[in-house]
Write a protein that holds these residues in place. Structure first.
Motif, PDB file in Angstrom:
ATOM      1  N   UNK A 142     -15.084   8.337  14.475  1.00 22.80           N
ATOM      2  CA  UNK A 142     -14.000   9.302  14.598  1.00 22.80           C
ATOM      3  C   UNK A 142     -13.711  10.011  13.277  1.00 22.80           C
ATOM      4  N   UNK A 143     -14.169   9.446  12.164  1.00 19.20           N
ATOM      5  CA  UNK A 143     -13.926  10.050  10.848  1.00 19.20           C
ATOM      6  C   UNK A 143     -15.116  10.861  10.360  1.00 19.20           C
ATOM      7  N   UNK A 144     -16.075  11.174  11.242  1.00 18.66           N
ATOM      8  CA  UNK A 144     -17.307  11.847  10.825  1.00 18.66           C
ATOM      9  C   UNK A 144     -17.030  13.184  10.155  1.00 18.66           C
ATOM     10  N   UNK A 145     -16.051  13.924  10.646  1.00 20.12           N
ATOM     11  CA  UNK A 145     -15.767  15.237  10.070  1.00 20.12           C
ATOM     12  C   UNK A 145     -15.277  15.106   8.638  1.00 20.12           C
ATOM     13  N   UNK A 146     -14.507  14.058   8.348  1.00 18.02           N
ATOM     14  CA  UNK A 146     -13.993  13.862   6.994  1.00 18.02           C
ATOM     15  C   UNK A 146     -15.052  13.401   6.013  1.00 18.02           C
ATOM     16  N   UNK A 147     -16.150  12.857   6.517  1.00 17.19           N
ATOM     17  CA  UNK A 147     -17.252  12.410   5.655  1.00 17.19           C
ATOM     18  C   UNK A 147     -18.513  13.188   6.008  1.00 17.19           C
ATOM     19  N   UNK A 148     -18.338  14.498   6.241  1.00 11.43           N
ATOM     20  CA  UNK A 148     -19.432  15.316   6.761  1.00 11.43           C
ATOM     21  C   UNK A 148     -20.647  15.293   5.849  1.00 11.43           C
ATOM     22  N   UNK A 149     -20.438  15.482   4.541  1.00  4.83           N
ATOM     23  CA  UNK A 149     -21.580  15.544   3.630  1.00  4.83           C
ATOM     24  C   UNK A 149     -22.391  14.254   3.672  1.00  4.83           C
ATOM     25  N   UNK A 150     -21.719  13.104   3.635  1.00  4.17           N
ATOM     26  CA  UNK A 150     -22.436  11.825   3.650  1.00  4.17           C
ATOM     27  C   UNK A 150     -23.200  11.636   4.953  1.00  4.17           C
ATOM     28  N   UNK A 151     -22.605  12.047   6.071  1.00  3.43           N
ATOM     29  CA  UNK A 151     -23.283  11.899   7.364  1.00  3.43           C
ATOM     30  C   UNK A 151     -24.522  12.791   7.447  1.00  3.43           C
ATOM     31  N   UNK A 152     -24.387  14.038   7.018  1.00  2.00           N
ATOM     32  CA  UNK A 152     -25.531  14.946   7.068  1.00  2.00           C
ATOM     33  C   UNK A 152     -26.617  14.518   6.088  1.00  2.00           C
ATOM     34  N   UNK A 153     -26.204  14.011   4.932  1.00  2.00           N
ATOM     35  CA  UNK A 153     -27.163  13.540   3.943  1.00  2.00           C
ATOM     36  C   UNK A 153     -27.965  12.360   4.489  1.00  2.00           C
ATOM     37  N   UNK A 154     -27.314  11.486   5.242  1.00  2.00           N
ATOM     38  CA  UNK A 154     -28.018  10.359   5.849  1.00  2.00           C
ATOM     39  C   UNK A 154     -29.052  10.810   6.864  1.00  2.00           C
ATOM     40  N   UNK A 155     -28.704  11.801   7.688  1.00  3.63           N
ATOM     41  CA  UNK A 155     -29.673  12.326   8.661  1.00  3.63           C
ATOM     42  C   UNK A 155     -30.853  12.966   7.944  1.00  3.63           C
ATOM     43  N   UNK A 199     -13.790  27.180  25.342  1.00  4.20           N
ATOM     44  CA  UNK A 199     -13.600  28.457  24.661  1.00  4.20           C
ATOM     45  C   UNK A 199     -13.083  28.248  23.251  1.00  4.20           C
ATOM     46  N   UNK A 200     -12.208  27.276  23.080  1.00  2.00           N
ATOM     47  CA  UNK A 200     -11.613  27.050  21.764  1.00  2.00           C
ATOM     48  C   UNK A 200     -12.613  26.387  20.812  1.00  2.00           C
ATOM     49  N   UNK A 201     -12.677  26.897  19.593  1.00  2.00           N
ATOM     50  CA  UNK A 201     -13.572  26.331  18.583  1.00  2.00           C
ATOM     51  C   UNK A 201     -12.839  25.212  17.849  1.00  2.00           C
ATOM     52  N   UNK A 202     -13.196  23.986  18.169  1.00  2.00           N
ATOM     53  CA  UNK A 202     -12.597  22.808  17.542  1.00  2.00           C
ATOM     54  C   UNK A 202     -13.647  22.146  16.650  1.00  2.00           C
ATOM     55  N   UNK A 203     -13.342  21.954  15.358  1.00  2.00           N
ATOM     56  CA  UNK A 203     -14.355  21.434  14.429  1.00  2.00           C
ATOM     57  C   UNK A 203     -15.047  20.161  14.902  1.00  2.00           C
ATOM     58  N   UNK A 204     -14.284  19.183  15.379  1.00  2.00           N
ATOM     59  CA  UNK A 204     -14.897  17.928  15.816  1.00  2.00           C
ATOM     60  C   UNK A 204     -15.842  18.156  16.992  1.00  2.00           C
ATOM     61  N   UNK A 219     -28.093  21.079   7.240  1.00  2.00           N
ATOM     62  CA  UNK A 219     -27.720  21.756   5.997  1.00  2.00           C
ATOM     63  C   UNK A 219     -26.729  22.894   6.263  1.00  2.00           C
ATOM     64  N   UNK A 220     -26.913  23.582   7.369  1.00  2.00           N
ATOM     65  CA  UNK A 220     -25.947  24.624   7.734  1.00  2.00           C
ATOM     66  C   UNK A 220     -24.596  23.989   8.057  1.00  2.00           C
ATOM     67  N   UNK A 221     -24.598  22.854   8.741  1.00  2.00           N
ATOM     68  CA  UNK A 221     -23.356  22.132   9.011  1.00  2.00           C
ATOM     69  C   UNK A 221     -22.691  21.662   7.717  1.00  2.00           C
ATOM     70  N   UNK A 222     -23.513  21.224   6.788  1.00  2.00           N
ATOM     71  CA  UNK A 222     -23.005  20.628   5.550  1.00  2.00           C
ATOM     72  C   UNK A 222     -22.222  21.624   4.697  1.00  2.00           C
ATOM     73  N   UNK A 223     -22.512  22.914   4.838  1.00  2.00           N
ATOM     74  CA  UNK A 223     -21.789  23.924   4.059  1.00  2.00           C
ATOM     75  C   UNK A 223     -20.291  23.817   4.289  1.00  2.00           C
ATOM     76  N   UNK A 224     -19.879  23.432   5.488  1.00  2.00           N
ATOM     77  CA  UNK A 224     -18.458  23.348   5.803  1.00  2.00           C
ATOM     78  C   UNK A 224     -17.729  22.306   4.968  1.00  2.00           C
ATOM     79  N   UNK A 225     -18.459  21.302   4.506  1.00  2.00           N
ATOM     80  CA  UNK A 225     -17.815  20.256   3.712  1.00  2.00           C
ATOM     81  C   UNK A 225     -17.463  20.730   2.314  1.00  2.00           C
ATOM     82  N   UNK A 226     -17.988  21.889   1.911  1.00  2.00           N
ATOM     83  CA  UNK A 226     -17.834  22.348   0.529  1.00  2.00           C
ATOM     84  C   UNK A 226     -16.708  23.356   0.345  1.00  2.00           C
ATOM     85  N   UNK A 227     -16.100  23.793   1.429  1.00  2.00           N
ATOM     86  CA  UNK A 227     -15.037  24.793   1.320  1.00  2.00           C
ATOM     87  C   UNK A 227     -13.728  24.099   0.973  1.00  2.00           C
TER      88      UNK A 227
END
Length: 314
Positions: free
Chosen positions: A278-291, A219-224, A175-183
């Motif tokens: 490879x497209x998980x970040x673009x469908x973040x909400x659906x992936x988190x909802x499935x988990x 060190x670098x924060x990469x979303x994927x 749920x904390x991860x899922x917030x990113x899909x809403x911005x």
């Protein structure tokens, strides 16, 4: 062990973990709002949707603004997942079976209960007291977990506490991860990239994951990379894969664990598919909802197998 006892211990752990992670959830969004660059936007109502509380909120409130949502998540006892309600329910469960727990656990849970009751009103009013109160909840809840880890025998009581904690933690991480899909990101590509990096940095902070991410990933924060780390890393305690591994280990210590274990292995299949997606970040909400659905199915399997008719509401 009686199913009634097992269920109360399981829910004590879930409610304590829920209070902790709700505090992290709110702090993450608050920090995110402060760090958003020009052109990015976020609606407070999305916080309710990520928490799965939007319908319940709508029954009691006509408008989804910051003040109303903060009060609903922190202090409103009509919301069983609010911090005040979660700690109250954890306290009620702990009081019932105090003889099964280390002596100091009751004292610390009761102190946490008094703290949230005293601080909730000021935390609802403005952001700085809110940050202090939520950080205090996290600190106090972690002291309870540390005491349990360091002073409790790994008997059946412990196993049900561990199952509750790990299942709740995995769910709240998604749920904390899922917030990113809403911005809503800026249209400018450079601004959008900067916004993504800031968002995922806030996520790492919220889950106390930044030092370990930098040590084991980079060190670098990469979303994927952050998404993979917080879902698939088997060693970081708040990663979904680690929680699931702990759940399987705990199940193996219980009698007749085959049914819940089969559900847990279905969740492993979903996680492995996420690793290949490879497209998980673009469908973040659906992936988190499935988990989240799979974790709910695992909860149902545990309830059916071990708690019988003594069923508590989440």
């Amino acid at each position: 062990m009686l199913s009634r006892v097992a269920e109360n211990l399981y829910w004590m752990a879930r409610y304590l973990e829920r209070a902790d992670n709700t505090a992290r959830f709110i702090n993450s969004v608050t920090q995110m709002l402060l760090d958003l660059p020009r052109g990015a936007s976020f609606g407070w109502d999305v916080l309710l949707k990520a928490a799965g509380l939007d319908e319940l909120y709508a029954r009691h409130h006509a408008q989804a603004d910051e003040d109303g949502i903060m009060r609903f998540l922190i202090a409103d006892e009509r919301n069983p997942s609010s911090i005040v309600a979660s700690v109250q329910r954890a306290r009620d469960n702990a009081r019932t079976f105090r003889d099964l727990l280390p002596m100091e656990i009751w004292e610390r849970i009761n102190a946490l209960h008094l703290f949230v009751r005293e601080q909730a009103e000021s935390a609802c009013a403005s952001r700085h007291p809110r940050w202090q109160m939520l950080s205090g909840v996290i600190e106090r809840q972690q002291s309870v977990v540390g005491l349990l880890e360091g002073s409790m025998s790994r008997d059946l009581a412990w196993q049900f506490i561990a199952l509750g904690r790990q299942l709740e933690r995995a769910d709240m991480t998604t749920r904390i991860l899922d917030v990113n899909s809403a911005v809503r990101l800026p249209e400018d590509p450079a601004g959008a990239q900067l916004a993504r990096e800031r968002l995922w940095l806030c996520t790492l902070h919220a889950l106390s994951a930044l030092p370990m991410y930098r040590l084991h990933v980079g060190v670098r924060v990469q979303p994927e990379a952050v998404l993979r780390y917080l879902t698939l890393d088997a060693h970081f305690p708040r990663a979904v894969a680690h929680c699931l591994g702990e759940l399987e280990t705990g199940l193996a210590q219980l009698p007749d664990f085959q049914g819940p274990l089969a559900v847990a292995r279905g969740l492993w299949r979903r996680l492995r598919s996420l690793q290949r997606d490879e497209a998980a970040l673009g469908a973040l909400h659906a992936r988190m909802d499935g988990i989240q659905r799979d974790l709910a199915a695992l909860h149902d399997a545990l309830t059916q197998q071990y708690f019988g008719r003594h069923r508590a509401a989440a």
